[in-house]
Design an enzyme around this catalytic site. Structure first.
Site, PDB file in Angstrom:
ATOM      1  CG  ASP A   1      -2.097   0.735   0.901  1.00  0.00           C
ATOM      2  OD1 ASP A   1      -3.192   0.061   0.562  1.00  0.00           O
ATOM      3  OD2 ASP A   1      -1.976   2.198   0.882  1.00  0.00           O
TER       4      ASP A   1
ATOM      5  CD  GLU B   1     -13.689 -10.412  -3.485  1.00  0.00           C
ATOM      6  OE1 GLU B   1     -12.459 -10.764  -3.562  1.00  0.00           O
ATOM      7  OE2 GLU B   1     -14.604 -10.875  -2.780  1.00  0.00           O
ATOM      8  CG  PHE B   2     -19.012 -11.159  -6.321  1.00  0.00           C
ATOM      9  CD1 PHE B   2     -19.523 -10.321  -7.366  1.00  0.00           C
ATOM     10  CD2 PHE B   2     -17.904 -12.166  -7.175  1.00  0.00           C
ATOM     11  CE1 PHE B   2     -19.336 -10.408  -8.860  1.00  0.00           C
ATOM     12  CE2 PHE B   2     -17.972 -12.021  -8.538  1.00  0.00           C
ATOM     13  CZ  PHE B   2     -18.662 -11.326  -9.303  1.00  0.00           C
TER      14      PHE B   2
ATOM     15  NE  ARG C   1     -22.296 -10.807   2.319  1.00  0.00           N
ATOM     16  CZ  ARG C   1     -23.037 -11.883   3.405  1.00  0.00           C
ATOM     17  NH1 ARG C   1     -24.134 -11.527   3.805  1.00  0.00           N
ATOM     18  NH2 ARG C   1     -22.319 -12.905   3.753  1.00  0.00           N
ATOM     19  CD  GLU C   2     -16.948  -2.075   2.927  1.00  0.00           C
ATOM     20  OE1 GLU C   2     -17.113  -1.318   3.638  1.00  0.00           O
ATOM     21  OE2 GLU C   2     -16.399  -1.594   1.952  1.00  0.00           O
TER      22      GLU C   2
ATOM     23  CG  LEU D   1     -36.672  -8.446  -1.424  1.00  0.00           C
ATOM     24  CD1 LEU D   1     -37.508  -9.430  -1.182  1.00  0.00           C
ATOM     25  CD2 LEU D   1     -37.025  -7.194  -2.501  1.00  0.00           C
TER      26      LEU D   1
ATOM     27  CB  ALA E   1     -38.226  -0.673   2.701  1.00  0.00           C
ATOM     28  N   GLY E   2     -35.841   1.217   3.454  1.00  0.00           N
ATOM     29  CA  GLY E   2     -35.263   1.762   4.376  1.00  0.00           C
ATOM     30  C   GLY E   2     -34.535   3.249   3.921  1.00  0.00           C
TER      31      GLY E   2
ATOM     32  CB  CYS F   1     -19.581  -1.718  -4.009  1.00  0.00           C
ATOM     33  SG  CYS F   1     -17.952  -2.047  -3.440  1.00  0.00           S
TER      34      CYS F   1
HETATM   35  N1  LIG Z   1     -15.201  -2.436  -0.492  1.00  0.00           N
HETATM   36  C1  LIG Z   1     -15.963  -3.442  -0.921  1.00  0.00           C
HETATM   37  O1  LIG Z   1     -16.839  -4.076  -0.161  1.00  0.00           O
HETATM   38  C2  LIG Z   1     -15.693  -4.220  -2.214  1.00  0.00           C
HETATM   39  C3  LIG Z   1     -16.399  -5.368  -2.543  1.00  0.00           C
HETATM   40  C4  LIG Z   1     -16.127  -5.568  -4.177  1.00  0.00           C
HETATM   41  C5  LIG Z   1     -15.441  -4.875  -4.718  1.00  0.00           C
HETATM   42  N2  LIG Z   1     -14.455  -3.876  -4.510  1.00  0.00           N
HETATM   43  C6  LIG Z   1     -13.827  -2.852  -5.206  1.00  0.00           C
HETATM   44  O2  LIG Z   1     -12.417  -3.250  -4.984  1.00  0.00           O
HETATM   45  C7  LIG Z   1     -11.608  -2.158  -5.060  1.00  0.00           C
HETATM   46  C8  LIG Z   1     -10.921  -1.642  -3.859  1.00  0.00           C
HETATM   47  O3  LIG Z   1     -11.800  -1.491  -2.941  1.00  0.00           O
HETATM   48  P1  LIG Z   1     -11.600  -1.021  -1.115  1.00  0.00           P
HETATM   49  O4  LIG Z   1     -12.909  -0.752  -0.696  1.00  0.00           O
HETATM   50  O5  LIG Z   1     -10.787  -2.252  -0.767  1.00  0.00           O
HETATM   51  O6  LIG Z   1     -10.530   0.258  -1.602  1.00  0.00           O
HETATM   52  P2  LIG Z   1      -9.993   1.148  -0.278  1.00  0.00           P
HETATM   53  O7  LIG Z   1      -9.949   2.267  -0.601  1.00  0.00           O
HETATM   54  O8  LIG Z   1     -10.448   0.491   1.237  1.00  0.00           O
HETATM   55  O9  LIG Z   1      -8.491   0.580  -0.464  1.00  0.00           O
HETATM   56  C9  LIG Z   1      -7.499   0.760  -1.523  1.00  0.00           C
HETATM   57  C10 LIG Z   1      -6.117   1.114  -1.044  1.00  0.00           C
HETATM   58  O10 LIG Z   1      -5.512   1.004  -2.324  1.00  0.00           O
HETATM   59  C11 LIG Z   1      -4.252   1.704  -1.941  1.00  0.00           C
HETATM   60  N3  LIG Z   1      -3.823   2.447  -3.134  1.00  0.00           N
HETATM   61  C12 LIG Z   1      -4.131   3.282  -4.029  1.00  0.00           C
HETATM   62  N4  LIG Z   1      -3.141   3.281  -5.010  1.00  0.00           N
HETATM   63  C13 LIG Z   1      -2.034   2.617  -4.669  1.00  0.00           C
HETATM   64  C14 LIG Z   1      -1.084   2.371  -5.414  1.00  0.00           C
HETATM   65  N5  LIG Z   1      -0.662   2.876  -6.596  1.00  0.00           N
HETATM   66  N6  LIG Z   1      -0.070   1.468  -4.711  1.00  0.00           N
HETATM   67  C15 LIG Z   1      -0.309   0.914  -3.770  1.00  0.00           C
HETATM   68  N7  LIG Z   1      -1.397   1.053  -3.031  1.00  0.00           N
HETATM   69  C16 LIG Z   1      -2.472   1.975  -3.569  1.00  0.00           C
HETATM   70  C17 LIG Z   1      -4.974   2.915  -1.024  1.00  0.00           C
HETATM   71  O11 LIG Z   1      -3.829   3.545  -0.301  1.00  0.00           O
HETATM   72  C18 LIG Z   1      -6.130   2.072  -0.098  1.00  0.00           C
HETATM   73  O12 LIG Z   1      -5.494   1.580   0.957  1.00  0.00           O
HETATM   74  C19 LIG Z   1     -12.663  -1.165  -5.697  1.00  0.00           C
HETATM   75  O13 LIG Z   1     -12.396  -1.154  -7.089  1.00  0.00           O
HETATM   76  C20 LIG Z   1     -13.820  -1.577  -5.172  1.00  0.00           C
HETATM   77  O14 LIG Z   1     -14.927  -1.039  -6.079  1.00  0.00           O
HETATM   78  C21 LIG Z   1     -14.719  -3.264  -3.013  1.00  0.00           C
END
Ligand SMILES: NC(=O)c1ccc[n+]([C@@H]2O[C@H](COP(=O)([O-])OP(=O)(O)OC[C@H]3O[C@@H](n4cnc5c(N)ncnc54)[C@H](O)[C@@H]3O)[C@@H](O)[C@H]2O)c1
Length: 459
Positions: free
Chosen positions: A36, A160-161, A163-164, A277, A279-280, A287
């Site tokens: 990162d 990636e699918f 869920r947080e 489903l 509501a809220g 995402c």
């Molecule tokens: N969060 C989710 O629930 C989820 C689920 C499915 C898919 N996604 C997708 O996955 C991707 C990542 O989402 P996320 O929520 O983990 O993002 P995030 O913002 O939590 O994490 C992204 C990380 O990438 C790092 N980063 C950016 N540029 C960089 C570089 N050049 N080198 C190294 N690190 C770098 C940032 O510092 C950050 O820590 C997105 O495209 C998102 O749409 C997210």
């Protein structure tokens, strides 16, 4: 084929997706380098402290210490890597398009450091628009050309699918794994990486038990383009499902039906299913909003009008206002009132506040002249850091947020809100008003306690 134990994997971007994936793969026996560019994240992870709130993650950080490395540098650690997974953010631009600068920045660094004699398979795990696998390949090749070298490259799409709030669970026990790849070698390597999950040959981590009756997940192999479209289609469909029930909640309100009963009645139909489903106050998070906007943007470039998807976005916008309208109905005058907000994160069990309904609702309440007190079990710090301009009184407990308030507004269905001592809370409030933006409470019980209760699509 290399031994599964010996795959060397680099994950670039150590956020919700990257850190979860990295820890899971290390737990499964792979050697993982998490990269990162945010040094504060790397510092914390090296000390075994999780940078995101996700159940079981900190335990895994400790357990995988010998197989996981944390670094700020792609270049120093790339040689010898079998698979590089790109998991950086892909935020929205103001026109709805996806900002691919982080993804392309990573591609450039890969091109700078890649060993042409032994190139890794590159995998897009970030959610990216159609054509990005090819775009990443082009960017890497441009860098290689500058170095005067050439080599064959495989860039696969592996959306990636997860869920947080259930990220590790979803990573270890997915419904399916989608791999979009043109080359057999890339597909085989990813199959190998995921083998312990596809065959469920690992001992489950203590904090993430295998669900009873869990069936082996399907490996869906596609072209990169289909894989990219699968991700957006899945998110657009789920967002549409929530917006649909929210739209019906509007009629339920008018005719005196209970939307929770309606949702149950239709959700038991296997063709419809019970999920999404509820509501809220509408959907948010990192995402759905950006992915729906991105799909609409891509569609517009191809002269396709995705009317249903567009309507889902519009209904969601309206839904935020519904919560305020309910509050206005109950309070009559908002200016000068004190409103206790329960929940800041966009959904429970996460500290993620990106595009959370709380942001719009609190902003609107402050504009209307209300005083806002807020409580969230884990997301307060992130909210405070990101919205320093919002004058919110942060509280340590739900009881504190309710005390002396004219109304309590529930915006996240955290489990603990089900079990609050509502009788006591009511006694400490100025007015016993509850607006349940998540339809989570038993309105009848609250009414018995003397509350004015209002849900979304429920009397
Ligand atoms: N969060 C989710 O629930 C989820 C689920 C499915 C898919 N996604 C997708 O996955 C991707 C990542 O989402 P996320 O929520 O983990 O993002 P995030 O913002 O939590 O994490 C992204 C990380 O990438 C790092 N980063 C950016 N540029 C960089 C570089 N050049 N080198 C190294 N690190 C770098 C940032 O510092 C950050 O820590 C997105 O495209 C998102 O749409 C997210």
């Amino acid at each position: 084929m290399k031994d599964a134990e010996k795959l060397k994997i680099m994950i670039v971007g150590t956020g919700y997706v990257g850190l979860t994936t990295g820890m899971a793969l290390a737990y499964l026996g792979h050697r993982v380098t998490c990269v990162d560019k945010d040094t504060a994240i790397i510092d914390k992870l090296e000390r075994g402290i999780s940078t995101i709130y996700e159940q079981g993650l900190e335990d895994l950080l400790k357990e995988t210490r010998s197989r996981a490395t944390f670094t700020g540098s792609i270049v120093d650690h790339l040689p010898g890597t079998d698979i590089v997974i790109i998991a950086v953010g892909t935020p929205s631009k103001s026109n709805g398009d996806t900002d691919l600068s982080y993804v392309e920045g990573v591609a450039k660094e890969i091109g700078l450091a890649l060993d042409p004699e032994d190139p890794p398979v590159v995998v897009n795990k970030s959610t990216v628009p159609i054509g990005t696998a090819r775009r990443v390949e082009t960017v890497i090749k441009e860098e290689l050309e500058k170095r005067g070298v050439r080599c064959a490259l495989s860039v696969a799409s592996n959306p990636e699918f997860l869920r947080e709030g259930a990220a590790l669970h979803d990573t270890f026990y997915p419904d399916r794994i989608v791999v979009g790849a043109e080359e057999m070698q890339a597909l085989n390597l990813l199959r190998q990486m995921y083998a312990p999950i596809l065959e469920q040959t690992f001992n489950p981590p203590q904090a993430v038990p295998r669900p009873e009756g869990y069936q082996l997940p399907a490996l869906v192999t596609t072209s990169p383009t289909s894989a990219e479209l699968i991700k957006y289609t899945a998110n657009a469909f789920l967002a549409m499902k929530i917006s649909f029930i929210n739209e019906i909640a509007g009629i339920a309100d008018k005719v005196g039906a209970d939307i929770n009963e309606v949702a149950k009645g239709i959700g038991l139909d296997k063709r419809i299913g019970p999920g999404f489903l509820q509501a809220g106050a509408g959907w948010g998070g990192s995402c759905f909003p950006k992915d729906v906007r991105s799909l609409l943007f891509t569609a517009s470039q191809y002269n396709c009008d995705l009317e249903l998807v567009r309507a889902a976005l519009e209904v969601n916008r309206r839904q935020r206002k519904k919560v305020i309208e309910k509050l206005q109905e109950a309070l009559k005058v908002v200016r000068g009132s004190t409103v206790g907000i329960l929940g800041l994160s966009f959904k429970p069990n996460t500290d993620d506040i990106r595009e959370s309904p709380a942001i719009d609702v609190i902003g609107e309440l402050l504009d209307m002249g209300a005083r806002v007190k807020a409580y969230d079990p884990v997301a307060e710090e992130k909210y405070r850091q990101n919205y320093p301009g919002q004058e919110v009184v942060y509280c340590d407990t739900a009881g504190e947020a309710a005390r002396e308030s004219d109304a309590v507004l529930i915006l996240t269905d955290w489990d603990e809100f089900y079990h609050l001592p509502w009788k006591e809370l009511g006694e400490s409030m100025k007015n016993k008003i509850v607006i349940d933006g998540r339809n989570m409470l038993n309105g009848r019980e609250l009414k018995t306690l003397g509350f004015s209760y209002s849900g979304i699509g429920r009397q």
